[in-house]
Design an enzyme around this catalytic site. Structure first.
Site, PDB file in Angstrom:
ATOM      1  N   HIS A   1       0.850  -1.199   0.000  1.00 63.52           N
ATOM      2  CA  HIS A   1       0.000   0.000   0.000  1.00 63.52           C
ATOM      3  C   HIS A   1       0.880   1.242   0.000  1.00 63.52           C
ATOM      4  O   HIS A   1       2.077   1.172   0.294  1.00 63.52           O
ATOM      5  CB  HIS A   1      -0.861   0.020   1.263  1.00 63.52           C
ATOM      6  CG  HIS A   1      -0.039   0.192   2.505  1.00 63.52           C
ATOM      7  ND1 HIS A   1       0.488  -0.879   3.188  1.00 63.52           N
ATOM      8  CD2 HIS A   1       0.398   1.295   3.143  1.00 63.52           C
ATOM      9  CE1 HIS A   1       1.200  -0.432   4.203  1.00 63.52           C
ATOM     10  NE2 HIS A   1       1.176   0.884   4.196  1.00 63.52           N
TER      11      HIS A   1
ATOM     12  N   THR B   1       6.229   0.481   0.873  1.00 66.87           N
ATOM     13  CA  THR B   1       7.264  -0.297   1.570  1.00 66.87           C
ATOM     14  C   THR B   1       7.255  -1.720   1.024  1.00 66.87           C
ATOM     15  O   THR B   1       6.223  -2.385   1.038  1.00 66.87           O
ATOM     16  CB  THR B   1       6.994  -0.330   3.082  1.00 66.87           C
ATOM     17  OG1 THR B   1       7.059   1.000   3.586  1.00 66.87           O
ATOM     18  CG2 THR B   1       8.013  -1.197   3.814  1.00 66.87           C
TER      19      THR B   1
ATOM     20  N   HIS C   1       5.266   6.507  -1.052  1.00 72.45           N
ATOM     21  CA  HIS C   1       6.062   5.300  -1.309  1.00 72.45           C
ATOM     22  C   HIS C   1       5.247   4.054  -1.012  1.00 72.45           C
ATOM     23  O   HIS C   1       4.199   4.121  -0.356  1.00 72.45           O
ATOM     24  CB  HIS C   1       7.286   5.290  -0.401  1.00 72.45           C
ATOM     25  CG  HIS C   1       6.896   5.086   1.031  1.00 72.45           C
ATOM     26  ND1 HIS C   1       6.429   6.124   1.824  1.00 72.45           N
ATOM     27  CD2 HIS C   1       6.818   3.966   1.789  1.00 72.45           C
ATOM     28  CE1 HIS C   1       6.105   5.640   3.013  1.00 72.45           C
ATOM     29  NE2 HIS C   1       6.321   4.335   3.027  1.00 72.45           N
TER      30      HIS C   1
ATOM     31  N   THR D   1       0.723   4.648   2.018  1.00 71.25           N
ATOM     32  CA  THR D   1       0.050   5.361   3.102  1.00 71.25           C
ATOM     33  C   THR D   1      -0.175   6.816   2.711  1.00 71.25           C
ATOM     34  O   THR D   1       0.735   7.477   2.211  1.00 71.25           O
ATOM     35  CB  THR D   1       0.922   5.341   4.378  1.00 71.25           C
ATOM     36  OG1 THR D   1       1.220   3.984   4.718  1.00 71.25           O
ATOM     37  CG2 THR D   1       0.225   6.013   5.551  1.00 71.25           C
TER      38      THR D   1
HETATM   39  O1  ACK Z   1       5.132   1.461   4.997  1.00 72.68           O
HETATM   40  P1  ACK Z   1       4.298   2.507   5.549  1.00 72.68           P
HETATM   41  O2  ACK Z   1       3.982   3.714   4.775  1.00 72.68           O
HETATM   42  O3  ACK Z   1       4.860   2.945   6.977  1.00 72.68           O
HETATM   43  O4  ACK Z   1       2.958   1.857   6.071  1.00 72.68           O
HETATM   44  C1  ACK Z   1       2.951   1.656   7.451  1.00 72.68           C
HETATM   45  C2  ACK Z   1       1.628   2.019   8.043  1.00 72.68           C
HETATM   46  O5  ACK Z   1       1.740   3.359   8.504  1.00 72.68           O
HETATM   47  C3  ACK Z   1       1.228   1.123   9.228  1.00 72.68           C
HETATM   48  O6  ACK Z   1       2.243   1.087  10.159  1.00 72.68           O
HETATM   49  C4  ACK Z   1       3.037   3.859   8.260  1.00 72.68           C
HETATM   50  N1  ACK Z   1       3.439   4.630   9.424  1.00 72.68           N
HETATM   51  C5  ACK Z   1       3.690   4.166  10.673  1.00 72.68           C
HETATM   52  N2  ACK Z   1       3.990   5.198  11.488  1.00 72.68           N
HETATM   53  C6  ACK Z   1       3.920   6.324  10.746  1.00 72.68           C
HETATM   54  C7  ACK Z   1       4.116   7.712  11.007  1.00 72.68           C
HETATM   55  N3  ACK Z   1       4.431   8.144  12.215  1.00 72.68           N
HETATM   56  N4  ACK Z   1       3.968   8.581   9.998  1.00 72.68           N
HETATM   57  C8  ACK Z   1       3.639   8.165   8.758  1.00 72.68           C
HETATM   58  N5  ACK Z   1       3.430   6.884   8.446  1.00 72.68           N
HETATM   59  C9  ACK Z   1       3.568   5.968   9.416  1.00 72.68           C
HETATM   60  C10 ACK Z   1       3.912   2.661   8.006  1.00 72.68           C
END
Ligand code: ACK
Length: 217
Positions: free
Chosen positions: A69, A150, A148, A71
Site C-alpha cells: 500500500h 514499503t 512510497h 500510506t
Molecule cells: O510502509 P508505511 O507507509 O509505513 O505503512 C505503514 C503504516 O503506517 C502502518 O504502520 C506507516 N506509518 C507508521 N507510522 C507512521 C508515522 N508516524 N507517519 C507516517 N506513516 C507511518 C507505516
C-alpha cells in the site's frame, strides 16, 4: 470509549490489488537479486553488513511487511495529530473506496528498507496531508515526495522508515548531489548515493491499480 477510538483506522492509503501486488513483489525481488550480484554493490557491501568481506543475501535481508500500500495518512486509531481532521476531510470522504492508478517511478534500497517511489497525480495529491513531508523534517521538498510503497524492512526496522529513507535520497538530489551513476539496467538507471543508498529510476514507470481505503489491523 473504546468503540469511538476504533472508529478511526490505523492508516488511510491506496491498497494495491492483490494480483498486481505479486507482480510488484516479483519486480522488487528481481531487482534485489540483480543488485546483489553487481560489483559496485559488493564494493559497498560493508554498508549492509558492517564487515567488508561478509556476504549478504538481499532477498533474505529484507522482510515483507503485510499488504502492499501507499500510506496517505497515518492515524494511529485517532492518536496521531490531524487524524480526525483528515478522516473528516470532504475529498477523503468523497474518494473513499474509489479506484486509482498509482505510478511507481523508482525503486530504492538502503540498509534499512526497500521501497518504491510513488509519483502522485494532482488528483491524488488532494488526498495527501499538507504536512506529511514537514512532519518528517523535510521542509523544502515538494508535497507528495514522501509517497512510497514499503516492499521490505531489515530486521528490527519499522515500515515508517521507508518514507524517511526516500526523503533522505530526494534531499541529497535537491542539494545537487548527483550520486554515482552505476549502470543502465533493464528496468532503468541505477545510482548510488553513499551510505548504502541505491536508487533505480525506472525507464517505464510501473502503473498499478489501487483502491483508496483504510486499514484497521
Ligand atoms: O510502509 P508505511 O507507509 O509505513 O505503512 C505503514 C503504516 O503506517 C502502518 O504502520 C506507516 N506509518 C507508521 N507510522 C507512521 C508515522 N508516524 N507517519 C507516517 N506513516 C507511518 C507505516
Amino acid at each position: 470509549g473504546p468503540l469511538e477510538e476504533m472508529s478511526l483506522p490505523l492508516f488511510f492509503g491506496w491498497f494495491l490489488l492483490s494480483s498486481v501486488q505479486d507482480k510488484v513483489r516479483c519486480t522488487s525481488m528481481d531487482f534485489l537479486k540483480t543488485l546483489d550480484t553487481l560489483e559496485a554493490f559488493k564494493k559497498h557491501l560493508s554498508d549492509f553488513t558492517g564487515k567488508a568481506e561478509k556476504e549478504v543475501d538481499l532477498e533474505q535481508y529484507f522482510q515483507a511487511k503485510g499488504t502492499l500500500h501507499c500510506t496517505t495518512k497515518f492515524c494511529d486509531y485517532g492518536k496521531a495529530p490531524g487524524a480526525k481532521e483528515y478522516a473528516q476531510n470532504t475529498t477523503v470522504k468523497e474518494l473513499y473506496g474509489s479506484a486509482f492508478e498509482l505510478s511507481l517511478s523508482a525503486l530504492f534500497v538502503t540498509p534499512r528498507t526497500v521501497g518504491a517511489r510513488v509519483s502522485l497525480t494532482e488528483e491524488q495529491l488532494l488526498l495527501w496531508p499538507a504536512d506529511a513531508e514537514e512532519e518528517a523534517g523535510s521542509t523544502s521538498l515538494p508535497r507528495g515526495s514522501r509517497a512510497h510503497i514499503t516492499l521490505g524492512c531489515a530486521e528490527h526496522v519499522e515500515p515508517v522508515q521507508t518514507g524517511l529513507d526516500l526523503l533522505e535520497i530526494l534531499t541529497l538530489q535537491q542539494e545537487g548531489q548527483q550520486g554515482e551513476p552505476i549502470e543502465e539496467m533493464e528496468l532503468g538507471s541505477l545510482t548510488y548515493y553513499g551510505e548504502g543508498r541505491w536508487l533505480l529510476t525506472l525507464r517505464e514507470p510501473i502503473c498499478t491499480p489501487a483502491c483508496f481505503s483504510s486499514f484497521y489491523g
